[in-house]
Write an enzyme that holds these catalytic residues in place. Structure first.
Site, PDB file in Angstrom:
ATOM      1  N   GLU A 104      33.929  35.780  37.081  1.00 57.55           N
ATOM      2  CA  GLU A 104      34.198  36.560  38.292  1.00 57.55           C
ATOM      3  C   GLU A 104      33.345  37.823  38.314  1.00 57.55           C
ATOM      4  O   GLU A 104      32.726  38.144  39.334  1.00 57.55           O
ATOM      5  CB  GLU A 104      35.680  36.950  38.368  1.00 57.55           C
ATOM      6  CG  GLU A 104      36.613  35.808  38.630  1.00 57.55           C
ATOM      7  CD  GLU A 104      38.077  36.185  38.545  1.00 57.55           C
ATOM      8  OE1 GLU A 104      38.912  35.267  38.623  1.00 57.55           O
ATOM      9  OE2 GLU A 104      38.405  37.387  38.394  1.00 57.55           O
ATOM     10  N   ARG A 137      49.191  41.789  34.615  1.00 57.13           N
ATOM     11  CA  ARG A 137      49.808  41.197  35.812  1.00 57.13           C
ATOM     12  C   ARG A 137      51.188  41.787  36.114  1.00 57.13           C
ATOM     13  O   ARG A 137      51.469  42.162  37.252  1.00 57.13           O
ATOM     14  CB  ARG A 137      49.941  39.683  35.678  1.00 57.13           C
ATOM     15  CG  ARG A 137      50.570  39.031  36.918  1.00 57.13           C
ATOM     16  CD  ARG A 137      50.824  37.537  36.755  1.00 57.13           C
ATOM     17  NE  ARG A 137      49.664  36.796  36.355  1.00 57.13           N
ATOM     18  CZ  ARG A 137      48.707  36.369  37.171  1.00 57.13           C
ATOM     19  NH1 ARG A 137      48.769  36.636  38.447  1.00 57.13           N
ATOM     20  NH2 ARG A 137      47.688  35.684  36.713  1.00 57.13           N
TER      21      ARG A 137
END
Length: 186
Positions: A97, A35
């Site tokens: 996902e 991130r």
């Protein structure tokens, strides 16, 4: 939990694709791994090119169920980019996902473009212990049937030509590995 929807600075909304497409790109990644480095750089690079990006800005709290908004964002995207890092497979969220992305890809409704960030495609394909150990842990918690679906998605995604950033110097510079991506949204 806040989700970040980015839009074209000129229009305030997506100017690309069909009316069913809300996002150009959906980024799937393991927050603690990428991130603050590669993913953030990629995100801002895409925004600078006026590419509409869905990114989970805050992360998903431990114990929190995957929200329908994540699946909706995948469904409403043209391209999904899973960023495979060393701990990607330890996240059941990431695996969910990915499974959803690969199901949508089969119906030609979604393009998937994998990035292998500090892992090899062979790791994702479960030919090494890097991801295999994570799946062993998931089997105890989620059951063999669910884990088998995730294994299938991991193996399928390695059949897609992607980008390998390991030892390539792309850690914080996605510009050099995505030149064609910008052209495809013009």
């Amino acid at each position: 939990m806040e989700r970040k929807r980015s839009s074209s600075p000129e229009t305030g909304s997506t100017s690309h694709g069909s009316s069913d497409t809300e996002y150009d790109v959906f980024l799937s990644f393991r927050g603690p791994d990428t991130r603050a480095s590669f993913t953030d750089s990629l995100y801002h690079t895409l925004l600078d090119k006026c590419i509409n990006v869905f990114i989970d800005k805050q992360g998903i709290d431990v114990g929190e169920e995957i929200g329908p908004e994540i699946f909706q964002a995948i469904d409403n995207s043209k391209i999904c980019i899973p960023i495979f890092s060393k701990n990607y497979a330890f996240s059941s969220w990431c695996l969910r996902e990915l499974e959803h992305m690969m199901q949508r890809r089969k119906t030609n409704e979604l393009e998937v473009m994998p990035i292998f960030y500090d892992v090899e495609p062979s790791d994702v394909k479960l030919e090494t212990r890097v991801y295999a150990d994570a799946l062993t842990l998931h089997k105890e918690k989620h059951g063999a049937e669910i884990v088998q679906r995730w294994v299938k998605a991991l193996r399928e995604v390695t059949g897609i030509k992607g980008w390998d950033t390991k030892n390539k110097g792309y850690v914080n510079s996605p510009n050099s590995i995505f030149p064609f991506l910008y052209v495809s949204f013009a």
